[in-house]
Design an enzyme around this catalytic site. Structure first.
Site, PDB file in Angstrom:
ATOM      1  N   CYS A  62       0.801  -1.229   0.000  1.00 16.59           N
ATOM      2  CA  CYS A  62       0.000   0.000   0.000  1.00 16.59           C
ATOM      3  C   CYS A  62       0.829   1.272   0.000  1.00 16.59           C
ATOM      4  O   CYS A  62       0.281   2.362   0.134  1.00 16.59           O
ATOM      5  CB  CYS A  62      -0.920  -0.008   1.216  1.00 16.59           C
ATOM      6  SG  CYS A  62      -0.013  -0.097   2.778  1.00 16.59           S
ATOM      7  N   GLN A  63       2.134   1.163  -0.179  1.00 16.49           N
ATOM      8  CA  GLN A  63       2.989   2.348  -0.037  1.00 16.49           C
ATOM      9  C   GLN A  63       2.574   3.502  -0.943  1.00 16.49           C
ATOM     10  O   GLN A  63       2.699   4.660  -0.570  1.00 16.49           O
ATOM     11  CB  GLN A  63       4.453   1.977  -0.307  1.00 16.49           C
ATOM     12  CG  GLN A  63       5.064   1.092   0.752  1.00 16.49           C
ATOM     13  CD  GLN A  63       4.858  -0.392   0.494  1.00 16.49           C
ATOM     14  OE1 GLN A  63       3.908  -0.807  -0.155  1.00 16.49           O
ATOM     15  NE2 GLN A  63       5.755  -1.209   1.022  1.00 16.49           N
TER      16      GLN A  63
END
Length: 172
Positions: free
Chosen positions: A74-75
């Site tokens: 999810c960065q």
């Protein structure tokens, strides 16, 4: 019961299924981190390691999948370290591989965990691609960790547990 886990890590999906008393016959794990795979294989030697989600050959799986689970990187979506790329980002675009698996495998049930996106439009895009609206749940309902997330699932959720009275020092 056939379970497919994307971004399996050290197979916490199996921990959760076991803790919930849910029996399964086959657990197919998609993971590339050699250390996570090593831990998963030590704790769950019957895990069927399938490799990377990128270009996964889903025809190798049984025709009927009961549960597809995953928590994708999810960065590129996170408000903490976002580079503003959303689902076009190198890591977060892997979520699209989960959506491809969901659409091709047509599992009886699915569950995707992901961060609260930095932009409302990204949340709406993921909801649309998944075909369900994300349910906001903070993991502090279950553990002493402030970890707000969206869960997208077709598993019926009747009621969430009441918020425990954790020691406040963890949230200061």
């Amino acid at each position: 019961m056939n379970v497919v886990s994307y971004f399996d890590g050290m197979s916490c999906g199996q921990l959760a299924l076991n803790k919930a008393g849910i029996n399964y016959d086959n657990y197919f794990a998609y993971e590339i981190d050699k250390y996570a795979i090593s831990v998963a294989n030590k704790n769950f030697p019957n895990t069927k390691q399938m490799g990377s989600v990128i270009d996964a050959d889903l025809s190798l799986l049984p025709k009927e999948i009961d549960l597809l689970i995953g928590g994708s990187p999810c960065q590129d979506l996170s408000g903490l370290k976002t580079n503003g790329e959303g689902l076009n980002g190198e890591k977060s675009k892997l979520l699209l591989d989960f959506i491809r698996a969901k659409n091709e495998l047509n599992p009886k049930y699915f569950l995707l965990e992901n961060v609260v996106p930095a932009q409302k439009e990204w949340k709406e895009e993921i909801d649309k691609l998944m075909g369900v609206e994300g349910v906001f749940i903070n993991s502090d309902l279950f553990v002493e960790l402030n970890r707000p997330r969206y869960y997208r699932t077709n598993i019926p959720i009747d009621e969430l547990p009441k918020r425990p009275n954790w020691n406040k020092k963890y949230f200061q």
